[in-house]
Design an enzyme around this catalytic site. Sequence first.
Site, PDB file in Angstrom:
ATOM      1  CD  GLN A  16      -2.930  -1.175   2.294  1.00 31.67           C
ATOM      2  OE1 GLN A  16      -2.669  -1.896   3.248  1.00 31.67           O
ATOM      3  NE2 GLN A  16      -4.017  -0.432   2.260  1.00 31.67           N
ATOM      4  CG  HIS A 110      -0.718  -6.164   5.260  1.00 32.83           C
ATOM      5  ND1 HIS A 110      -0.712  -5.487   6.456  1.00 32.83           N
ATOM      6  CD2 HIS A 110      -1.911  -5.857   4.686  1.00 32.83           C
ATOM      7  CE1 HIS A 110      -1.840  -4.802   6.599  1.00 32.83           C
ATOM      8  NE2 HIS A 110      -2.588  -5.014   5.532  1.00 32.83           N
ATOM      9  CG  ASN A 154      -3.122  -7.687   7.749  1.00 34.40           C
ATOM     10  OD1 ASN A 154      -3.061  -7.098   8.835  1.00 34.40           O
ATOM     11  ND2 ASN A 154      -4.017  -7.391   6.830  1.00 34.40           N
ATOM     12  CD  GLU A 155      -7.788  -7.195   8.349  1.00 31.06           C
ATOM     13  OE1 GLU A 155      -8.222  -7.338   7.203  1.00 31.06           O
ATOM     14  OE2 GLU A 155      -8.064  -6.210   9.070  1.00 31.06           O
TER      15      GLU A 155
HETATM   16  C1  BGC Z   1      -6.195  -3.991   6.163  1.00 31.65           C
HETATM   17  C2  BGC Z   1      -5.541  -2.796   5.532  1.00 31.65           C
HETATM   18  C3  BGC Z   1      -6.603  -1.904   4.929  1.00 31.65           C
HETATM   19  C4  BGC Z   1      -7.509  -1.435   6.049  1.00 31.65           C
HETATM   20  C5  BGC Z   1      -8.596  -0.499   5.609  1.00 31.65           C
HETATM   21  C6  BGC Z   1      -7.393  -3.657   6.974  1.00 31.65           C
HETATM   22  O1  BGC Z   1      -8.296  -4.674   6.872  1.00 31.65           O
HETATM   23  O2  BGC Z   1      -5.279  -4.749   6.891  1.00 31.65           O
HETATM   24  O3  BGC Z   1      -4.627  -3.249   4.570  1.00 31.65           O
HETATM   25  O4  BGC Z   1      -6.076  -0.838   4.222  1.00 31.65           O
HETATM   26  O5  BGC Z   1      -8.117  -2.542   6.628  1.00 31.65           O
HETATM   27  O6  BGC Z   1      -9.425  -1.072   4.667  1.00 31.65           O
END
Ligand code: BGC
Length: 405
Positions: A16, A110, A154-155
């Site tokens: 990002q 990520h 991540n998530e």
């Molecule tokens: C993510 C980010 C994303 C943010 C806002 C999160 O779920 O880890 O990469 O930019 O939310 O959408």
Amino acid sequence: MFPDGFLWGAATAPHQVEGGNVGSEMWRSEWMPNSTFAEPSGDACDHYHRYPQDIATLAGLGLNAYRFGVEWARVEPEEGYFSRAALDHYRRMVATCLEHGVTPVVTYSHFSLPRWFAAAGGWSNPAAPDQFARYAARLTAHIGDLVPWVCTLNESNVISLLLHLRVAPAAAREDGLGLAEALRAPAPAGTPKRGGWPPPDVEIMAKVHRRAVEAIKSGPGNPAVGWTLALIDIQAAEGGEQRQLAVRQAAELDWLEVSRDDDFVGVQTYTRERVGSEKVLPPPEGAATTQTGWEVYPPALGHTVRLAAEHARVPILVTENGMATDDDDARVAYTRAALHGLAAAVADGVDVRGYLHWTLLDNFEWTSGFAMTFGLIAVDRTNFARAVKPSARWLGAVARANGLV
Ligand code: BGC
């Protein structure tokens, strides 16, 4: 007040902000003829070259922690080939944090994936745990001695959340996550399912995570290791009680339980969703929404942190929380209210180690492109000039006071 040593900072993700991430599947998806991306990531914020300035700014604000990601596609651009130059780059980033008294929190993956990995089926490929663990081992060998906090994935639950809620909570954009690839890729001989591999569920992702944790723990240093989860505050609307419980169990609680064997869990919260008897309801009439269309609902942070503590039973690091808005006062108001909820959870005994705001820089918000502004710092995309917003100074003052100001 927050506990001594509380981490106050901001978070970013490599794809990002870095720019020029040409080896990743995400980059390829952005340039496909029928791409679902509003625009390509391109040079993004050129953070790959400008990180020294960005880390210095973060430290100058009074923040003491920076969560950033290592881009797997740079470190291992072809399967089994590791770029020493890329590894050195990330070691310099970690060292720069330390020179500024900033605690680095490093995410190993990520969302964006190396092309070769996505093309072979992504996380659903049975080889994925070994492939990710090999990368995690190599990366840890290079930076582990300097890194106190590692987030493997991540998530990891984001696809599950997307499938269960049928809403896109954040960056859950199928192609970018390799989901479409996974579904398209031919299954290897012996795979019982026809027509591709299943989306990465909790069993698959837990295996990937576990193998990575082992690899990291066998390396130098002694980082606290965990994964981060997308925790929407899932609430029941009238008639939706059964459905809410089922969705929450499958999309969040099953995943939180995986964290019981970890050093911490990363909580990432933005909003709530209300579940009715048939479907997820839109935000209540008249409710304020963000640029992403999510309801402005700051109590979500306190609620999900408590949920995480109850089910994961390990320390919590808030690894993301924030809002997309061009109204910086609204960002401060949202964050202040969210931190009230967090402080109340801490006062009730929840073990929270830090708060990392999403995000440091206005950046590439996946398929939505650069129009969504979640940042504490604005970036002029014509020349990459940074402009610190009042919300950044406010959060820095909170960090210095270690409490709300
Ligand atoms: C993510 C980010 C994303 C943010 C806002 C999160 O779920 O880890 O990469 O930019 O939310 O959408």
